[in-house]
Design an enzyme around this catalytic site. Structure first.
Site, PDB file in Angstrom:
ATOM      1  N   ASP A 156      20.696  11.816 -38.978  1.00  0.00           N
ATOM      2  CA  ASP A 156      19.777  11.466 -40.059  1.00  0.00           C
ATOM      3  C   ASP A 156      19.021  12.719 -40.485  1.00  0.00           C
ATOM      4  OD1 ASP A 156      17.941  10.337 -41.802  1.00  0.00           O
ATOM      5  OD2 ASP A 156      17.592   8.582 -40.544  1.00  0.00           O
ATOM      6  N   ARG A 158      17.029  12.811 -43.258  1.00  0.00           N
ATOM      7  CA  ARG A 158      15.957  12.454 -44.173  1.00  0.00           C
ATOM      8  C   ARG A 158      14.604  12.974 -43.688  1.00  0.00           C
ATOM      9  NH1 ARG A 158      16.982   6.126 -44.544  1.00  0.00           N
ATOM     10  NH2 ARG A 158      17.340   6.532 -42.325  1.00  0.00           N
TER      11      ARG A 158
END
Length: 238
Positions: A156, A158
Site C-alpha cells: 500500500d 497511499r
C-alpha cells in the site's frame, strides 16, 4: 549511493535523511493544497457541494463532496475514499470499492452532514496500469498483496497527509471515520484530526471478491469480521 552515504555518515557523525522523509515532513508541516473550484452536485443519493483541490507538490487533483454545515466542535461523518476506476466507474465486483463508495455517500446523506473525500490514489497509490497488471497476477494465483510485491511495490503506497489537510481546510476537527482500515485511522489521526469513532463500512461478499476481502482481513489488518458471508444475499434497502 546509500552504502557510501552510510560510511560518510558514520565517519562524520551526520544523520541521513531520505527524500521520503522530507516528503512526509512537508505533508505534516506545510500547507500543500489549494482550492480550485466549487459547485452544486445533485446525485442519486442527494445534493452535495463539491469542492476541488489541487496538490501544490504533485499533479494530483482531489475532490470533496460536502453535505450540510461542517462544525469544528462537532464530530463530522467522514469517508476518505481512494480512487478505484474499475470499481467506482465500471462497477467491477473484483473489489468492494464501488459498493463502499455508494454506502458512504448514502450514509452521509442520511446523516445530513459530512464529507466524502475522493482521493486520486488509484491502485493503492501506484496507478491504474499497474493495478491491471496486478489483476493479471491475481488471476494467475497471487493474492493482492503478493501481486503488488511481485510488481516491485509495497502492498500500500497511499498517503493521507494531503487528505488530512483537505479535511482541516473544510473545517473538520473531530471525525467519525467510515473505514475498515486501521492504517487509515492512524494516517489521518496523526495530522491533528481527532478520531471520535470508527464507523464500519461493510460491503457484501461475492464469489468474485471473496478472496480479495479475505486478503484484506488477514494480511492487511482490515476489520471485516462482520462481513456478510452469503454471496447470494442482496444488499439491504434500509
Amino acid at each position: 549511493r546509500m552504502p557510501e552515504l552510510q560510511k560518510f555518515s558514520t565517519k562524520h557523525g551526520i544523520k541521513i535523511v531520505s527524500v521520503s522523509d522530507l516528503i512526509t515532513y512537508r505533508r505534516a508541516n506545510e500547507k500543500l493544497i489549494e482550492r480550485t473550484g466549487e459547485a452544486r452536485i445533485p446525485t442519486k443519493h442527494g445534493e452535495f457541494v463539491t469542492i476541488g483541490y489541487r496538490s501544490i507538490v504533485d499533479k494530483d487533483e482531489h475532490v470533496a463532496l460536502v453535505k450540510g454545515c461542517i462544525k469544528s466542535d462537532e464530530p463530522t461523518l467522514v469517508r476518505v475514499h481512494s480512487e478505484c476506476l474499475t470499481g467506482d466507474v465500471f462497477s467491477s465486483i473484483r473489489c468492494d470499492c464501488g459498493e463502499q463508495m455508494d454506502l458512504a455517500i448514502r450514509a452521509i446523506e442520511l446523516e445530513g452532514t459530512g464529507v466524502f473525500l475522493y482521493m486520486r490514489q488509484e491502485g493503492r497509490g501506484f496507478g491504474l496500469h499497474n493495478k491491471l497488471k496486478a489483476y493479471s497476477l491475481q488471476d494467475s494465483g497471487l493474492d493482492t498483496v503478493d501481486a503488488n510485491i511481485q510488481l516491485g511495490f509495497a502492498p500500500d503506497l497511499r498517503h493521507y497527509g494531503v487528505g488530512a489537510q483537505i479535511l482541516v481546510d473544510l473545517g473538520v476537527k473531530k471525525m467519525r471515520l467510515l473505514t475498515n482500515n486501521p492504517r487509515k485511522v492512524i494516517g489521518l489521526d496523526s495530522f491533528g484530526l481527532e478520531l471520535v469513532e470508527r464507523v464500519p463500512i461493510i460491503a457484501h461478499t461475492t464469489d468474485e471478491n471473496r478472496r480479495y476481502l479475505e486478503t484484506k482481513r488477514t494480511r492487511m489488518g482490515h476489520l471485516l469480521d462482520s462481513q456478510e458471508s452469503d454471496a447470494a444475499e442482496e444488499p439491504s434497502s434500509e
